[in-house]
Design an enzyme around this catalytic site. Structure first.
Site, mmCIF file in Angstrom:
data_model
loop_
_atom_site.group_PDB
_atom_site.id
_atom_site.type_symbol
_atom_site.label_atom_id
_atom_site.label_comp_id
_atom_site.label_asym_id
_atom_site.label_seq_id
_atom_site.Cartn_x
_atom_site.Cartn_y
_atom_site.Cartn_z
ATOM 1 N N CYS A 75 4.187 -34.028 45.018
ATOM 2 C CA CYS A 75 4.048 -35.409 44.540
ATOM 3 C C CYS A 75 2.650 -35.939 44.861
ATOM 4 C CB CYS A 75 5.064 -36.340 45.205
ATOM 5 S SG CYS A 75 6.781 -35.879 45.019
ATOM 6 N N ASP A 76 2.202 -36.879 44.061
ATOM 7 C CA ASP A 76 0.963 -37.583 44.364
ATOM 8 C C ASP A 76 1.048 -38.985 43.781
ATOM 9 O OD1 ASP A 76 -1.928 -37.036 45.470
ATOM 10 O OD2 ASP A 76 -2.158 -38.292 43.695
#
Length: 214
Positions: A75-76
């Site tokens: 995730c980012d």
């Protein structure tokens, strides 16, 4: 099958544990600046999604031997705000000065929290399927007083989180509300992760109750 979180974020880990999954955590160590530099004029959504994918891919070599049957999730997150010159996408402030400047601009306004997600499905140590997507959630910010803002920044919390705020920590006092998925603002969208798992033919309920061994 094991759920592997390719992130050092304690907030993402907490969201998953509260939702019935205790993942193996393997930090990717990805050079985010290098990933961004390799992209040609990406949109904010393309950037966060590419970063998420890079994080998931980076832990494959170790996980393929350690846990050959797994789903790896990267995730980012970044915050997009509307400035005079147009939209501006920002990550972690890193310094108190930058955090203060951002909050001065955000206070009383809104921002779009963009979270990229990527899932890699391993079977017998080999990549079987991949899926990726992003989610945008509108965040409505309060107007903290100067004293409140100074105290908040002094805690150090906003320096190491996307956009310089949290929803599940001290920063939650200064968020009026969100329009969209709250878990995405914390760092990992449960609804989107469920959909991506479905695309690689994994039902999220099959992962409930799984326990990390290290």
């Amino acid at each position: 099958m094991r759920f592997v979180l390719a992130s050092a974020s304690p907030a993402r880990l907490s969201v998953l544990r509260s939702a019935g999954i205790d993942p193996l955590v393997r930090v990717s160590g990805v050079d985010e600046d290098a990933v961004a530099a390799a992209l040609t004029d990406p949109t904010p959504a393309e950037l966060v999604t590419a970063l998420a994918e890079s994080k998931a891919e980076a832990v494959i070599p170790a996980i393929a031997d350690e846990v050959p049957d797994a789903v790896i999730v990267g995730c980012d997150s970044m915050l997009s705000t509307q400035e005079e010159h147009g939209p501006e996408v920002v990550g972690k402030p890193a310094t108190a000065e930058v955090a203060a400047q951002r909050w001065k601009r955000m206070a009383g306004g809104t921002g779009e929290l963009l979270t990229g997600h990527a899932v890699v499905r391993l079977r017998d140590g080999a990549i079987e399927a991949r899926a990726r997507d992003h989610l945008s959630t509108t965040v409505r910010f309060a107007e903290p007083t100067d004293a409140e803002l100074d105290t908040y920044i002094a805690t150090g919390e906003p320096l190491a989180v996307a956009g310089g705020f949290t929803l599940d920590g001290l920063g939650g006092w200064f968020v009026e509300g969100v329009d969209g998925d709250p878990s995405s603002v914390i760092g990992i969208s449960l609804p989107l992760t469920r959909k991506l798992l479905g695309r690689v033919h994994v039902s999220v309920v099959s992962l409930w109750g799984t326990q990390a061994t290290s």
